[in-house]
Design a protein around this motif. Sequence first.
Motif, short mmCIF file in Angstrom:
data_model
loop_
_atom_site.label_atom_id
_atom_site.label_comp_id
_atom_site.label_asym_id
_atom_site.label_seq_id
_atom_site.Cartn_x
_atom_site.Cartn_y
_atom_site.Cartn_z
N PRO A 58 -1.30 20.41 -20.05
CA PRO A 58 -0.90 19.08 -19.59
C PRO A 58 -1.86 17.95 -19.94
O PRO A 58 -1.57 16.80 -19.67
CB PRO A 58 -0.87 19.26 -18.06
N GLY A 59 -3.01 18.25 -20.54
CA GLY A 59 -4.02 17.22 -20.73
C GLY A 59 -4.16 16.77 -22.17
O GLY A 59 -3.23 16.80 -22.97
N MET A 60 -5.39 16.34 -22.50
CA MET A 60 -5.69 15.83 -23.82
C MET A 60 -5.80 16.95 -24.85
O MET A 60 -6.27 18.05 -24.54
CB MET A 60 -7.01 15.05 -23.80
N ILE A 61 -5.37 16.65 -26.08
CA ILE A 61 -5.54 17.54 -27.22
C ILE A 61 -6.41 16.80 -28.23
O ILE A 61 -6.13 15.66 -28.58
CB ILE A 61 -4.19 17.91 -27.85
N CYS A 62 -7.48 17.45 -28.69
CA CYS A 62 -8.43 16.79 -29.58
C CYS A 62 -8.61 17.57 -30.87
O CYS A 62 -8.53 18.80 -30.88
CB CYS A 62 -9.80 16.62 -28.90
N ALA A 63 -8.86 16.83 -31.95
CA ALA A 63 -9.17 17.43 -33.25
C ALA A 63 -10.48 16.84 -33.74
O ALA A 63 -10.76 15.66 -33.53
CB ALA A 63 -8.06 17.14 -34.25
N ASP A 64 -11.29 17.67 -34.41
CA ASP A 64 -12.55 17.18 -34.95
C ASP A 64 -12.29 16.05 -35.95
O ASP A 64 -12.99 15.04 -35.95
CB ASP A 64 -13.32 18.31 -35.63
N THR A 65 -11.29 16.23 -36.80
CA THR A 65 -10.87 15.18 -37.73
C THR A 65 -9.35 15.17 -37.77
O THR A 65 -8.72 16.22 -37.92
CB THR A 65 -11.42 15.43 -39.14
N ALA A 66 -8.76 13.98 -37.64
CA ALA A 66 -7.31 13.85 -37.63
C ALA A 66 -6.88 12.81 -38.66
O ALA A 66 -7.50 11.76 -38.80
CB ALA A 66 -6.80 13.46 -36.25
N VAL A 67 -5.80 13.14 -39.37
CA VAL A 67 -5.13 12.19 -40.25
C VAL A 67 -3.93 11.67 -39.48
O VAL A 67 -3.05 12.44 -39.10
CB VAL A 67 -4.69 12.85 -41.56
N VAL A 68 -3.89 10.37 -39.22
CA VAL A 68 -2.81 9.76 -38.45
C VAL A 68 -2.05 8.80 -39.37
O VAL A 68 -2.52 7.70 -39.63
CB VAL A 68 -3.34 9.02 -37.21
N PRO A 69 -0.89 9.22 -39.90
CA PRO A 69 -0.14 8.35 -40.82
C PRO A 69 0.88 7.49 -40.09
O PRO A 69 1.38 7.85 -39.02
CB PRO A 69 0.55 9.35 -41.74
N GLY A 70 1.18 6.34 -40.69
CA GLY A 70 2.28 5.51 -40.21
C GLY A 70 3.56 5.91 -40.92
O GLY A 70 3.94 7.07 -40.88
N PHE A 71 4.22 4.97 -41.60
CA PHE A 71 5.43 5.32 -42.33
C PHE A 71 5.63 4.38 -43.50
O PHE A 71 5.08 3.28 -43.56
CB PHE A 71 6.66 5.29 -41.41
N MET A 72 6.43 4.85 -44.46
CA MET A 72 6.79 4.04 -45.61
C MET A 72 7.71 2.90 -45.18
O MET A 72 8.53 3.06 -44.27
CB MET A 72 7.48 4.89 -46.67
N LYS A 73 7.60 1.78 -45.86
CA LYS A 73 8.41 0.61 -45.52
C LYS A 73 9.32 0.26 -46.69
O LYS A 73 8.86 -0.20 -47.74
CB LYS A 73 7.51 -0.55 -45.15
#
Length: 674
Positions: free
Chosen positions: A428-443
């Motif tokens: 139920p809590g936080m999920i963490c990654a040492d390094t994360a790639v967070v993409p948006g989207f194509m327009k």
Amino acid sequence: MGRSHKLDTGAASSKSFARRRVQKGASELSSEREIAKVARNTQSRVRNGIALFTVLFIVSPMAFFGMQTMHQPITAEAFARQSGHLESILEAAGVGMHQQQQHPQSSHAGEQQQEQQMHEDDAVGQSAHVAAEEHREHELSSEEHIRRQKAYEAKLKWVRKKQKEKEVAKRAAAEAAASASSAEEHGSVQQVQGSSSVVDPDKPRMKCYSTTRHERMCVISPFCFDPRKTHAVVGLPSWKQLECFNLEKKARMKRRNRDAEGFPDDGCMREVFALLREAEFHSASVRVGDGSSVQELGEKEHRDYDSFETMLKSPKTMWLPRGSTWTVMQLAQSANNIAHFAGRASFMFHIAQHAELYDLSHDAATHNVLFAAPFHLDTQFEKRASWLRGFLESVLFPQALSTSSTTAREQLRHGGVHFIAPDKFEHPGMICADTAVVPGFMKARNYVSAYELATAAVNESAISPDFEALRSHVGRTLARRAEESGGNSNGVTLPPRARRKLVYLARPSKRRSFDKDDTAAFESMLREVCDARGFEYVATPTKDLSFEEQVRYVQDAAVAIGFHGANLVNSMFLPANAFLIEIFPYAFTHDMYAQALGAGLRYESYMLTTRVEAQELAEFKGDERACIAKSHDCKVFYRGDRSNHKLASNDLDALRKLLIRAIIEIKDTLPPAA
């Protein structure tokens, strides 16, 4: 004998004192009823006081000097009486009840002496203490009572806090030991509870990138999010650990300006929150230094922890396998629309194809992927025939895609592609990654243009390298699926070339289409043109098709035509230099396919001419464009979501001419007619 003598002396002194006090206090009592009432309330107090005196005397010789103050209010006695936690208080003070057991003989003797004394003075002593206590209470002011009560409550609160801290520390240590043991069994350091990030603090912890169309992505170390609250948290030691880059032509990344002290400009911070908003996080916070934070998304910040470091070390925080890079995609309801999902997945594919541009390893963006999706969307990825699943398999190829969603945190100990439905996931809590790639989207495209990616000068209409790569992935995915189903791909993994074929991308629903008679007239015109020009005519069925079926309808077509909508997304699988014709309802336009999705396609559009008027049009003085831009109901009306469209004879003639021109323009690139 010395201790027994001292005990007798104390008891005698107490008895003498009680008799003196009763003689003075009895005269002041107004009724025997009040005496009896106070006596009942005081009886337990007297017994507790004698017991406490005995314990303190046995434990420490210094208790003897406390005999002289027995006639004063005993703080420990009152505190124990009110809180009911005598043993906890004594333990906090370093005098536990268990210490009595270290001297069983002395303790037993003290208990016998106490019991004997209470039997002897049961009547006299009880009345004496009742009178003395009431007289003393009359002497105390109300302010003194309040002060002492607050002191008792403060001490009780302090003791409970210390006990809770000890319990939390024990649980954290136990969970850390268990996690470390489990990680050792799996042969790698994974999900170590209570560990902080392994990122070098001297390097930038957050790098954000933007294309020429403001398609954004960030590489964040570390990155934490709550999939249930769709809340993201980023921690930076300083603003200097944030860097922003812009993708320019010839595959060059230009770092945004920084001030004289090395801090990023305000535009960089806006890019960060714009990305988190596009990534479907409803709230987000960036915590800097000793706890100060900048918050852009959401009505209020989720402050479940005192600091970012506290959150990282909390036993409630779940770490993805340590030392690895994960792509994190929070999907909303809109991802059920294949056009929306294609925009997100295509951007992830672009990042994987050009990892060096984003300072990533070759397969970092697609090797470990975590999708957080609503339950009904999560089930779409379990269906083999689903377009969402088929396209994602192509994007991730050759990475295998799990056949079911992940509900247990144990499954996330290993890398790969996982789906979690937040309402079903057990953590139920936080999920963490040492390094994360967070993409948006194509327009308004599915491929970044060759003009941006080529290292040499090219024409702006050149075919994107991402287009060729994805078509190859799609072909190999279909071949692998055929082999898994027991079929034979004949070794063909590359998509076929364009041939003399026109496909009508019909919509599977009645929304945004012609009525029955107009549809018949429209298809008759398409067949007539194809027959005259030696083209094969194919119309996609209005029923739902599998991913393979939809791809095969368009992958070798030279021309495609259809109404504006998600049905045109499949044009991304058309061969290079194919021709796409988009039909718009009256007064409505959109640039989603205007650049042919960056696939190097030739493109034309046509708007129907039969005028219709929305009810809201009068509010905008007859201006359809203003109505569509400012009123959602007006936009839905002119987009044709609630009605069919009229195909006038002049529309039919105009579409015929446009189709013939497209065939003439493209015929030189096609093989001759059979």
